[in-house]
Design a protein around this motif. Structure first.
Motif, PDB file in Angstrom:
ATOM      1  N   ALA A  48       0.850  -1.196   0.000  1.00 26.18           N
ATOM      2  CA  ALA A  48       0.000   0.000   0.000  1.00 26.18           C
ATOM      3  C   ALA A  48       0.876   1.232   0.000  1.00 26.18           C
ATOM      4  O   ALA A  48       2.010   1.206   0.506  1.00 26.18           O
ATOM      5  CB  ALA A  48      -0.908   0.006   1.221  1.00 26.18           C
ATOM      6  N   LEU A  49       0.370   2.293  -0.579  1.00 24.53           N
ATOM      7  CA  LEU A  49       1.090   3.570  -0.600  1.00 24.53           C
ATOM      8  C   LEU A  49       0.074   4.696  -0.503  1.00 24.53           C
ATOM      9  O   LEU A  49      -0.913   4.707  -1.237  1.00 24.53           O
ATOM     10  CB  LEU A  49       1.908   3.675  -1.898  1.00 24.53           C
ATOM     11  N   THR A  50       0.318   5.593   0.437  1.00 22.20           N
ATOM     12  CA  THR A  50      -0.505   6.801   0.550  1.00 22.20           C
ATOM     13  C   THR A  50       0.428   7.991   0.392  1.00 22.20           C
ATOM     14  O   THR A  50       1.442   8.084   1.084  1.00 22.20           O
ATOM     15  CB  THR A  50      -1.179   6.894   1.934  1.00 22.20           C
ATOM     16  N   ILE A  51       0.091   8.871  -0.539  1.00 20.13           N
ATOM     17  CA  ILE A  51       0.924  10.058  -0.725  1.00 20.13           C
ATOM     18  C   ILE A  51       0.058  11.301  -0.621  1.00 20.13           C
ATOM     19  O   ILE A  51      -1.066  11.336  -1.124  1.00 20.13           O
ATOM     20  CB  ILE A  51       1.680   9.999  -2.070  1.00 20.13           C
ATOM     21  N   ASN A  52       0.578  12.300   0.090  1.00 21.67           N
ATOM     22  CA  ASN A  52      -0.055  13.616   0.156  1.00 21.67           C
ATOM     23  C   ASN A  52       0.863  14.607  -0.546  1.00 21.67           C
ATOM     24  O   ASN A  52       2.039  14.732  -0.171  1.00 21.67           O
ATOM     25  CB  ASN A  52      -0.274  14.037   1.610  1.00 21.67           C
ATOM     26  N   THR A  84       3.462   7.396   2.945  1.00 17.77           N
ATOM     27  CA  THR A  84       3.598   6.266   3.856  1.00 17.77           C
ATOM     28  C   THR A  84       3.479   5.021   2.991  1.00 17.77           C
ATOM     29  O   THR A  84       2.497   4.868   2.259  1.00 17.77           O
ATOM     30  CB  THR A  84       2.500   6.291   4.936  1.00 17.77           C
TER      31      THR A  84
END
Lengths: 145, 145, 145, 145
Positions: B87-91, B134
């Motif tokens: 999983a990858l979360t980018i802001n 993350t």
């Protein structure tokens, strides 16, 4: 790093939160430290936080992450109470053993419309993170007068 | 903080990445620094990274975040190449001005099954983050023999 | 569900994307279908998409998810090209076998400031998802004249 | 779509949740419908859910999303109670007006180690989503005997 300045210190934030959110509705862990770009909150332990296995529940950690981000932003913009959570991503890193929940927040960006915070959560020690959250708040948009 | 130890240093990681991923397939920014729990990568600028407005594109930043997390984990577990992004979360925090893409990675947790990394991306200065990601990797699970 | 209306159909979106983004810079999978609240995009396979193991790489899937969300929003608001990705979360669900990358997008919300899309990605069949992404775009804010 | 089968129906899930989690600790909205790959939960309104502005609070929505994902997974794998939340991403789409909180869950993937769910939350109508969450659970790993 002087790029941000504090508008509300720990005492100011604690007073604001208590007046804005009646105590009965929310167990609000006091802000214990504020400096430009950073905040620390400690939510005292209570047995209602636990889930089976004597670990602090996920919803408790999510709620503390959310409140910590909220107070971190208010610390920098003042009492802009209509600021609302826009998105939250949390990664649970290890079981959070029974105890006070500590949250250390860092402001990653603060724009006119949005603010993004990194929140680290732990109970045993800052070296053993229970969870990390990235929280985005949408700032109240002034209505056209 | 001695909780993690380094299995592959910057030179070892760069050699491994070049041998595992043919140069033609990936512009791999070299690892410039490794220490327990942390890594730095610099992806040299090339014009193909830009989107209209002379800003570094989102897919470029996502790709650098992903590779940085991968090398950060290999630095701590050795050449476990079958580790894959889970999983990858980018802001995206502000426009990334034209220039080399710097990525600073921090290991948040490293378990038998999963590893979670915090990656900060910037072009102008570490003080002006372009994005935060993350990234969760699933470690290769040994097959039953 | 008539709450949204289409401003640009598949042909209009494909023409817009080709004129706004020179072909050399981006392999843009054509939009194959648009209806209120939904879009489908198919990115034709090319060998540069693969990573070791003959699977489509994570960065390829992230890039397709991002572009699909962008075209889904433009379909509903017209050629508002300065709309930019604000956040993207992707979960990789299973290895994406070699083949064209299909993306099915659904608009979850469309406000004055933000739009949020759910994107499902697959290569083999819509029944075997390779990844799911939630993508948030910040709409261009008109500058005070 | 017959790729998943139901191990616990709505009645079985409701009975399991009530026995595993004492009522005092959690307001558990009953599961109202289960079918392969999908679940619906309705959390009855109570005034403690509200935040200023007469909207349902973010922590309430996060908690319902988490529980819905948990029951969706148990519906498919049986009473594997040690399954724990690994990550949760929630996007708040519009204010959730006062009322029962409805959650519609869809299973995106179910592996030996992880399960990923898409959860849609609303109070007024399914057509006006208040929030969307993607929730990842780590399944209990059998210990070596």
């Amino acid at each position: 790093m002087a790029k941000w300045t504090i508008q509300l210190d720990a005492d100011g934030l604690n007073a604001l939160m208590l007046s804005a959110f009646p105590a009965a509705e929310r167990n609000f862990g006091p802000v214990t430290h504020v400096e430009p770009g950073r905040i620390s909150v400690v939510q005292p332990f209570n047995p209602g936080m636990l889930r089976p296995g004597e670990l602090v529940s996920g919803p408790t950690l999510m709620s503390v992450a959310d409140t910590t981000a909220y107070t971190l932003i208010l610390a920098h913009v003042g009492p802009e109470l209509m600021t609302v959570t826009s998105a939250l991503t949390i990664n649970f890193l290890r079981g959070a053993r029974k105890g006070d929940v500590h949250a250390d927040g860092e402001l990653l960006s603060l724009g006119r419309r949005m603010a993004v915070c990194d929140i680290r959560l732990w109970t045993e020690s800052a070296d053993r993170l229970a969870a990390q959250a990235t929280v985005t708040y949408a700032r109240a948009m002034p209505t056209a007068a």
